[in-house]
Design an enzyme around this catalytic site. Structure first.
Site, short mmCIF file in Angstrom:
data_model
loop_
_atom_site.label_atom_id
_atom_site.label_comp_id
_atom_site.label_asym_id
_atom_site.label_seq_id
_atom_site.Cartn_x
_atom_site.Cartn_y
_atom_site.Cartn_z
N SER A 125 0.80 -1.23 0.00
CA SER A 125 0.00 0.00 0.00
C SER A 125 0.83 1.28 0.00
CB SER A 125 -0.93 0.02 1.21
OG SER A 125 -1.99 -0.87 1.01
N TYR A 146 -3.57 -3.17 -10.25
CA TYR A 146 -3.34 -2.67 -8.89
C TYR A 146 -2.41 -3.62 -8.12
CZ TYR A 146 -4.38 -2.36 -3.91
OH TYR A 146 -4.26 -2.31 -2.54
N TYR A 206 -5.34 4.69 7.58
CA TYR A 206 -6.67 4.08 7.62
C TYR A 206 -7.43 4.42 8.91
CZ TYR A 206 -4.09 1.37 4.17
OH TYR A 206 -3.30 1.00 3.14
N LYS A 263 0.44 3.47 -2.90
CA LYS A 263 -0.79 4.25 -3.16
C LYS A 263 -0.57 5.76 -3.26
CE LYS A 263 -3.80 0.74 -1.05
NZ LYS A 263 -4.49 0.37 0.20
O1 DON Z 1 -4.71 -4.65 -1.51
C1 DON Z 1 -4.02 -5.36 -0.79
O2 DON Z 1 -4.55 -6.17 -0.07
C2 DON Z 1 -2.51 -5.24 -0.77
N1 DON Z 1 -1.95 -5.44 -2.03
C3 DON Z 1 -2.02 -3.96 -0.19
C4 DON Z 1 -2.62 -3.69 1.15
C5 DON Z 1 -1.77 -2.92 2.09
O3 DON Z 1 -0.58 -2.86 2.01
C6 DON Z 1 -2.51 -2.29 3.22
N2 DON Z 1 -1.63 -1.53 4.06
N3 DON Z 1 -1.40 -1.48 5.18
#
Ligand code: DON
Length: 432
Positions: A64, A191, A243, A67
């Site tokens: 993430s 993504y 978040y 992002k």
């Molecule tokens: O979308 C997902 O589940 C992962 N590729 C990325 C999520 C993520 O890193 C959330 N962060 N804390």
């Protein structure tokens, strides 16, 4: 002399090393196998100095933390309006993978939750690009932030694709609501590929420092995104980057940040540094446990909390003296400090409250380190108004902190290097 900063960073890592709470993310099988004891920190200043400690050479998937950077690319490529129409900027208070869209507009609430990030991925690059070209744009863009070529970890990509049921649900929701145009499975793959880019802790510190430096790469000086884009991204990181833990983070740590489920964490302190940590054990919000502790420690030790009120600034008016010269008196008002709105307002108020008898007024900027745009405009307006009142105004500006001053209609100013330059000026004028 050897810098004490690496020693400080080593000490910081040691202080959190014993904490074994939390667990690596296991919903992506490839991440579940990560060595939970890895621990690293990197700091990059906005002029490119780098300090590291721990396992900084280890590569891991960006997840993430990609992002904010892809959001930056979408803003740069499509403009603010087009992006805001599709992804809003309000904290959701939800987990990163919550199945939620704004009930009125159907937009994802922000680009840091997965719904928003799947959408910003589809907005990077030109509208006519196919999936391969868009991926290239994203890899090129994130590599420009890092200052080295990044590549996808195929094992992580395959592993997440095999289990990405929630993101598929989100992409279907986005497609059904007309937020994305492409096939949902193509959008999820794009993504997921973005999340699978491999980085080191040092890469992440440099990427964060590029944001902290207003979009300019701290090492090469190359422009990556505009100042306006960097400001927008940092703002959204500050409010939504952590978040449903964003409020707690902002009060405890106070730095715009972004976490990733592989254990990375970045913070960008505008105008100062980019920081990153790596430790794979996560708390219930999906944020690195030891990373969070390290950031809290840095903020406290280095006074980095964004909301820390700086010590009261001393007056901007350093002195106000009348210099007697054979050709006539000059009132010299000397300013000091780094002038922003509040400093320029002090100057403005000073001249509003005072009646100046002398015909000649000199504003001396010898002790002024910088003048930002609004302060420059305010000082030029002071000069214009003093000119309109009949004063002859001089600006003593040896370092050109106000380059090419133009006080505008009805104003005039004579720029000098130092007060001593007045004497030859008088002589020249007397001879004319
Ligand atoms: O979308 C997902 O589940 C992962 N590729 C990325 C999520 C993520 O890193 C959330 N962060 N804390």
């Amino acid at each position: 002399m050897r810098s004490p900063i690496p020693d400080y960073l080593d000490g910081a890592l040691q202080s959190v090393a014993a904490d074994e709470s939390g667990a690596p993310a296991d919903y992506i099988p490839e991440l579940a196998g990560a060595d939970p004891d890895r621990l690293a920190v990197a700091v990059c200043t906005i002029d490119g100095a780098r300090y590291t400690a721990g396992d900084v050479g280890v590569e891991f998937s960006i997840q993430s933390i990609s992002k904010p950077f892809v959001y930056a690319l979408a803003l740069a490529d499509r403009g603010f309006e087009a992006v805001l129409e599709k992804v809003w900027v309000e904290p959701s208070g939800d987990a990163f993978n919550e199945l939620s869209l704004d009930p009125e507009t159907s937009r994802p609430l922000n680009p840091m939750i997965n719904a928003g990030a799947i959408t910003t991925n589809s907005l990077a690059g030109a509208p006519e690009m196919d999936a391969a070209a868009r991926h290239e744009r994203i890899v090129d863009g994130l590599s420009a932030f890092a200052g080295r070529r990044l590549s996808v970890d195929d094992a992580v990509f395959e592993s997440e694709m095999n289990t990405a049921y929630r993101n598929r649900a989100l992409a279907n929701l986005l497609r059904a609501n007309g937020i994305i145009d492409e096939d949902p499975i193509v959008a999820v793959a794009a993504y997921t590929r973005q999340c699978s880019l491999s980085v080191t802790t040092e890469d992440l510190a440099v990427m964060a420092a590029t944001l902290a430096n207003g979009g300019v790469h701290p090492v090469s000086g190359a422009p990556v995104v505009s100042r306006a884009v960097a400001r927008q991204v940092l703002s959204v990181m500050a409010t939504c980057g952590m978040y449903d833990g964003a409020g707690d983070w902002m009060t405890r740590v106070g730095v715009p940040a972004k976490s990733g489920v592989s254990g990375g964490l970045i913070g960008a302190l505008p105008g100062q540094v980019g920081i990153s940590t790596f430790s794979p054990r996560l708390d219930r919000h999906g944020n690195s446990v030891r990373g969070l502790d390290l950031f809290e420690r840095f903020t406290a030790d280095m006074g980095m909390h964004l909301m820390e009120v700086p010590p009261a600034t001393t007056t901007v008016i350093r002195s106000d003296r009348v210099h007697h010269a054979p050709a006539g008196d000059v009132r010299v008002v000397s300013l000091q400090g780094a002038l922003q709105f509040s400093g320029a307002e002090q100057v403005l108020r000073y001249f509003v409250d005072k009646t100046i008898e002398e015909h000649r007024i000199a504003l001396a900027l010898v002790r002024v380190q910088s003048v930002n745009d609004v302060a420059r405009r305010m000082l030029l307006e002071v000069i214009r108004r003093l000119s309109l009142e009949g004063h002859e105004v001089f600006l003593i500006d040896p370092d050109q902190v106000i380059p090419d001053p133009d006080p505008g209609t009805g104003g005039s100013v004579v720029v000098l290097h130092s007060l001593q330059d007045l004497l030859p000026l008088w002589r020249r004028r007397a001879a004319e």
